[in-house]
Design an enzyme around this catalytic site. Structure first.
Site, PDB file in Angstrom:
ATOM      1  CB  SER A 269      -0.963  -0.050   1.186  1.00 33.51           C
ATOM      2  OG  SER A 269      -1.950   0.940   1.091  1.00 33.51           O
ATOM      3  CG  ASN A 270      -0.271   5.055   1.745  1.00 33.56           C
ATOM      4  OD1 ASN A 270      -0.716   5.028   0.612  1.00 33.56           O
ATOM      5  ND2 ASN A 270      -0.852   5.722   2.723  1.00 33.56           N
TER       6      ASN A 270
END
Length: 590
Positions: A269-270
């Protein structure tokens, strides 16, 4: 847990990072770059991987509070590890956890520090987990920035199950987001050991300017630094901190030079986007390889997260107005139907769709690039209020706004019956361990004065304001778009093996807006050692896979990241080739 604090100050914080050694040279004492280092030992019933909870403990409820006042950093650490495992992983056999053997006890040490990079107003957290089985003659280091806005332990369930039992050290960072929430009612933040402290008493992980009580400042939204713009630098800093702590732990073998240590980025993800940005920006030779899953990464010319999130926050709830389709969707609760029908009416009245029905909203979203796979997550996103959370938090980050001056009059506070109130002492102390770093959650919620403007659809006015920051020409809109431009990736990668993995049904970071165009751009830029795996049947949240009615539709993504690390390890050892792109089909996704 035993703790020893060491102070080693040798240069001003603004110079931290500016004097970093080139990969083929090493500073005489790299650890001296960090003004304070917290070292702790974790053995017996308090290991690195699960804080001694084991698989059964992680599957169960939060560990009981031996100290109800939460004054023990050891207890906070155990809660943080438990909450991150519970918030990120499918802990069933489907997720790869069919026996306690998957989670062995991993004794070792941890090293924590705050680092303030040049030009930043706030510090970031970095941590190294060093298992006792680490072999300094065959050193390996994973670099695992936290996913989402999670705290320093957010990368443990991602990289830990693969790396720690193998004896690899793992370096983490919260990327300038994290869970060092600041409570303005008590004027307290979070110290290095996770316990709360008043402003001025000792260094804090996040110390914003004073703001009215009872507001609560969240690092990702209110740091004033636009953290995402520096996620690459944060990843590089985590790697350098890891190497420095290896030298501290093995002084007879120090210094540990990057070319002598196998350094692999591994995150989701991030955090995955941060690893890719780190590879783009790092000095040659710092990283040997990377495996990332569902990375939030954007190249020029592709829709940015804020663009499609602010649109989806308005339009996607209307997709649930089709009662028959709603019941077929994951999290398709009939209780969502009245809200969905009202949103369709609001959108038609505002001229955003042609007719007040789900078909019109779906057509508008597909015209904007959303595919059917991503739209299958509409009920999940609406149930969790994800799009408003993303749009409001990231708008504040991009405009570098304080909690009392956030875009569209939003603010953050502890809510009771919808009204902000000063949090209790225990609630404040729990934030660092149990918050995911985003709002709503951990007792915090959005204060939205615009809700009174449209009582039938209370979130509408605020969401329209957030959307106008992307489409409008106000000074604040221009500031937001400038902040977003600072986050774009170059897609220029070093000549190192890189594997990108993405779930085809990802409805939060759709592959069409992230991994697919990034891989294409990187190849146009000359990337030769790059492979892409797209997993049919995987979406963004492994944690929902075991839910009733969900497991027949989806499978978890993390096991593919661990498989990818196996592949990368074999590639680096010369036992296998990276291989080409793959689309992995295994289950029928309805």
């Amino acid at each position: 847990m035993t703790i020893a604090m060491t102070i080693a100050f040798v240069m001003p914080p603004m110079l931290l990072g500016a004097c970093a050694a080139a990969p083929d040279r090493a500073e005489p004492n790299p650890a001296a770059r960090y003004s304070s280092i917290l070292e702790s030992s974790h053995r017996g019933d308090d290991d690195l991987l699960s804080a001694g909870l084991g698989l059964s403990g992680l599957r169960g409820p939060a560990p009981p509070l031996a100290d109800p006042e939460l004054s023990s950093s050891a207890q906070l650490r155990r809660l943080a590890i438990h909450s991150n495992w519970k918030g990120l992983t499918d802990l069933t056999a489907t997720g790869g956890f069919d026996a306690d053997a998957r989670l062995p006890d991993v004794p070792g040490r941890e090293f924590h520090a705050f680092v303030q990079l040049p030009g930043a107003s706030q510090a970031i957290r970095v941590m190294l987990q060093l298992p006792d089985a680490f072999d300094p003659d065959r050193p390996c280091l994973l670099v695992a920035p936290a996913s989402g806005s999670r705290g320093i332990y957010g990368g443990v369930p991602v990289a830990g199950p693969w790396g720690l039992p193998r004896g690899c050290a793992i370096a983490y960072t919260d990327k300038g987001a994290g869970t060092d929430l600041f409570d303005h009612a008590s004027d307290t933040g979070v110290a290095l050991d996770g316990r709360r402290a008043r402003r001025g008493e000792q260094p804090l992980g996040f110390e914003p300017a004073p703001a009215p009580s009872p507001l609560v400042s969240v690092p990702h939204a209110n740091s004033g630094d636009n953290p995402e713009a520096d996620w690459g630098r944060h990843t590089i800093e985590a790697a350098k901190f890891g190497l420095a702590m290896l030298g501290r732990a093995f002084p007879d073998r120090a210094p540990f030079k990057p070319r002598e240590v196998r350094v692999i980025g591994a995150a989701i993800s991030n955090g995955g986007g941060a690893v890719l940005r780190g590879l783009e920006q790092a000095e040659p030779g710092l990283f040997d390889a990377a495996v990332v899953a569902a990375p939030n990464v954007t190249v020029a010319g592709v829709r940015h997260l804020y663009d499609y999130a602010s649109e989806a926050a308005l339009l996607q709830p209307c997709l649930l107005a089709d009662a028959d389709r709603l019941l077929q969707l994951p999290f398709g609760n009939p209780a969502l139907l009245p809200m969905a029908q009202q949103r369709c009416q609001s959108l038609e009245a505002a001229g955003l769709i042609e007719r007040a029905d789900a078909r019109s909203a779906r057509a508008a979203m597909k015209a904007g690039g959303f595919d059917d796979e991503a739209l299958s997550q509409a009920a999940v996103n609406a149930s969790l209020d994800l799009w408003r959370s993303v749009a409001a938090m990231y708008a504040s980050a991009y405009t570098r706004s304080s909690v009392d001056a956030m875009p569209c009059r939003y603010a953050i506070g502890a809510l009771e019956d919808g009204q902000p109130q000063a949090p209790s002492q225990v609630q404040r102390r729990l934030w660092w361990a149990t918050s995911s770093g985003v709002v709503p959650g951990a007792g915090l919620g959005w204060i939205d004065p615009a809700a009174a403007e449209s009582p039938a659809d209370p979130t509408l006015a605020g969401l329209q304001c957030l959307r106008a920051l992307w489409t409008g020409d106000s000074d604040q809109a221009q500031s937001l778009r400038q902040g977003i431009r600072e986050t774009f990736a170059t897609a220029i990668l070093p000549d190192r093996p890189v594997l990108v993995i993405h779930g085809r049904q990802d409805g939060l970071i759709p592959a069409a807006f992230s991994s697919r165009p990034y891989v294409q751009a990187a190849r146009r830029n000359g990337a030769r050692q790059l492979a892409y795996w797209e997993i049919d049947g995987a979406q963004h949240f492994d944690v929902i896979v075991p839910f009733p009615g969900i497991s027949s539709r989806y499978r978890p993504l993390l096991p593919y990241l661990w498989e990818g690390l196996d592949r990368i390890d074999d590639v680096l050892d010369g036992r296998a080739a990276l291989g080409g792109d793959r689309t992995i089909h295994a289950i029928d996704v309805r």
